[in-house]
Design an enzyme around this catalytic site. Sequence first.
Site, PDB file in Angstrom:
ATOM      1  N   HIS A 178       0.867  -1.171   0.000  1.00 32.11           N
ATOM      2  CA  HIS A 178       0.000   0.000   0.000  1.00 32.11           C
ATOM      3  C   HIS A 178       0.907   1.225   0.000  1.00 32.11           C
ATOM      4  CE1 HIS A 178      -3.386  -2.534   1.922  1.00 32.11           C
ATOM      5  NE2 HIS A 178      -3.639  -2.360   0.625  1.00 32.11           N
ATOM      6  N   GLU A 181       1.724   3.909   2.839  1.00 34.24           N
ATOM      7  CA  GLU A 181       2.287   3.449   4.104  1.00 34.24           C
ATOM      8  C   GLU A 181       3.811   3.553   4.074  1.00 34.24           C
ATOM      9  OE1 GLU A 181       0.229  -0.349   4.492  1.00 34.24           O
ATOM     10  OE2 GLU A 181      -1.702   0.663   4.342  1.00 34.24           O
ATOM     11  N   ARG A 236      -3.401   4.656  -2.035  1.00 33.24           N
ATOM     12  CA  ARG A 236      -3.213   3.327  -1.428  1.00 33.24           C
ATOM     13  C   ARG A 236      -3.045   2.210  -2.458  1.00 33.24           C
ATOM     14  NH1 ARG A 236      -5.325   0.047   2.981  1.00 33.24           N
ATOM     15  NH2 ARG A 236      -6.578  -1.705   2.263  1.00 33.24           N
ATOM     16  N   HIS A 305       2.693  -3.538   6.735  1.00 37.03           N
ATOM     17  CA  HIS A 305       1.728  -2.475   6.479  1.00 37.03           C
ATOM     18  C   HIS A 305       1.848  -1.433   7.582  1.00 37.03           C
ATOM     19  CE1 HIS A 305      -1.072  -4.569   3.553  1.00 37.03           C
ATOM     20  NE2 HIS A 305      -0.289  -5.554   3.915  1.00 37.03           N
ATOM     21  N   GLU A 379       1.440  -4.463  11.235  1.00 37.66           N
ATOM     22  CA  GLU A 379       0.945  -3.103  11.044  1.00 37.66           C
ATOM     23  C   GLU A 379       1.857  -2.255  11.926  1.00 37.66           C
ATOM     24  OE1 GLU A 379      -1.438  -1.666   9.265  1.00 37.66           O
ATOM     25  OE2 GLU A 379      -2.674  -3.319   8.551  1.00 37.66           O
TER      26      GLU A 379
END
Lengths: 418, 177
Positions: A178, A181, A236, A305, A379
């Site tokens: 993405h 990020e 994204r 991510h 994440e």
Amino acid sequence: MKILLVFAAFVAATCSEQLFVGDQVLRITPSDEEQIALLRMLGEQAELQADFWHHPTSPGRPTDVRVPFPSLKTVKNLLECNSISYSVMIEDVQELLDEEKKTMKSRRRVRSTNTFDFASYHTLEEIYDWMDTLVDNHSSLVSKFQIGESYENRPLYVLKFSTGGSNRSAIWLDTGIHSREWITQATGIWTANKIAEEYGQDPSVTAILDSMDIFFEIIINPDGFAFTHSSNRMWRKTRSINAGSHCVGVDPNRNWDAGFGGSGSSSNPCSETYRGPYAHSESEVKAIVDFIRSHGNVKSVISFHSYSQMLLFPYGYKRAPVPNHQELNELAKKAVSNLAAVYGTKYTYGSIVDTIYMADGTTVDWAYDNGVKYSFTFELRDTGRYGFLLPSTQIIPTATETWPALLDIMVHVLEHPY
Amino acid sequence: DIDDVGHKYHLELVLEDVLDKDSTVNCTAEVLYHLGNKNLPPDVQFTIEGELKNADEADNIFYNQIKSLEKELVAENIPDSHGNVPPEMEPIRLLAWVASGYVIWQNSTENTKFQLAQIKHVKQVKRSDEYLEFDYRILLHEMVSQEIIPWQMTVLWHPQHSVQVTQDSRQPKHASE
């Protein structure tokens, strides 16, 4: 400050060499008006030649002073006798200047991975250039190859870390699926560099690479990444054109063939979680699918991510736990604990569906359903204060704290062959 | 579950001062999400155990700084792409954060999780009274849908008064993006 030093260096070069040997820069924090008055007096004593970079203003505000070597003892005595707190910011100004001169010279030659600024965010070109530098600097361990092309025909590069063998068991790492990020690509670069540096130094890294290969795709989505630099920082998805729609792009983490098409993704091309017209429609995804399938020996897939500070494992597309849920849960618990030990950063962990939300067609669910038992999604920082716009000052701390967690997983994979 | 009414949550939380991690305060709250009418914001009742830190000094410094500007403040992209916020813009960012909290509350359901993603544009609006007024265009990030939602909000503030969002509206997303 750096610019000041550079100017100082030029001045030194034109006048005489070595103007600042042994000089120190002290950071002084006066606690009241009396101490400030004392500092001002210090500045007025011409023979000391104290060079204030920041002038004393108010109590509690630090003041930076360059003190020539001959005056050091006198100045430090003065500070200590009056209980004025200070710290040594620069131990030897001349050393720092010499370093800088070297750095500036070497930047014009072949770059070394030692001078790449890991604490900044970089462009696609800079990252692709750096990859070549990494390979040059560690040519017996690292190589680069291409697995395909993006929608806009950009090369999709993968770094291979290998000490030999033939089709060894492998760990797949990826960042930048993405594009917005940014902390992930930045962490990816630092981590790739770390792996290269620690082989032969760190026992775990050495053990892993002595038996297994690591494949690292730092920018899965180069079209999206270029777009975040040129047009929309919050982009994204991929940049593929959607037939019949003015909206561009597919969410590459909803495009994999695992629970594809469910309620954890969207059928609307304008949506940020648009799944695409069919599974693996995106060349960026298809390239990885083809690679992992034909490799046949990938034992772990770890995808990065941001943001939320979580360590997740399958499934996202259904509530049913995976067969080795307990094993993955324990491993996640351990990894997260070692991550927190570095700077206190708290992560939550669990399956995707239990911890974050329902998401179908994800990388790790596909990997798991295709035999990769150790599939994890990180994440990274933060939890929303800066979100996608994480300050570059947090790049190295983020990468540094994530490293032990990543190692925990990779070591577990090494020790549990299947 | 409350039949015919909605879902009520009882929360125990710790509030942490963003500017001073060691300063915390306990809080209990009750949040009621209404059944049916999705346009009704959730009801929130809360109790803070103890006191919030006094910010009078910092508030007054910021207030006087803005008051003494020759031209109305205008700024964009806070933070910028690299996450940087110029120090003088930090209070502007904090003000937006507080104000966006109100907008987020008014638009939350059990299936949303909003964060302030960025201030795209802020412009000070001249006023004849002592209040400061800022017209913000912000981006909200909704976690579940992953959407970035542009929003406009008009914010009123004065050191002795609480932050007020006098007007706010969701903006259309650009077709080209």
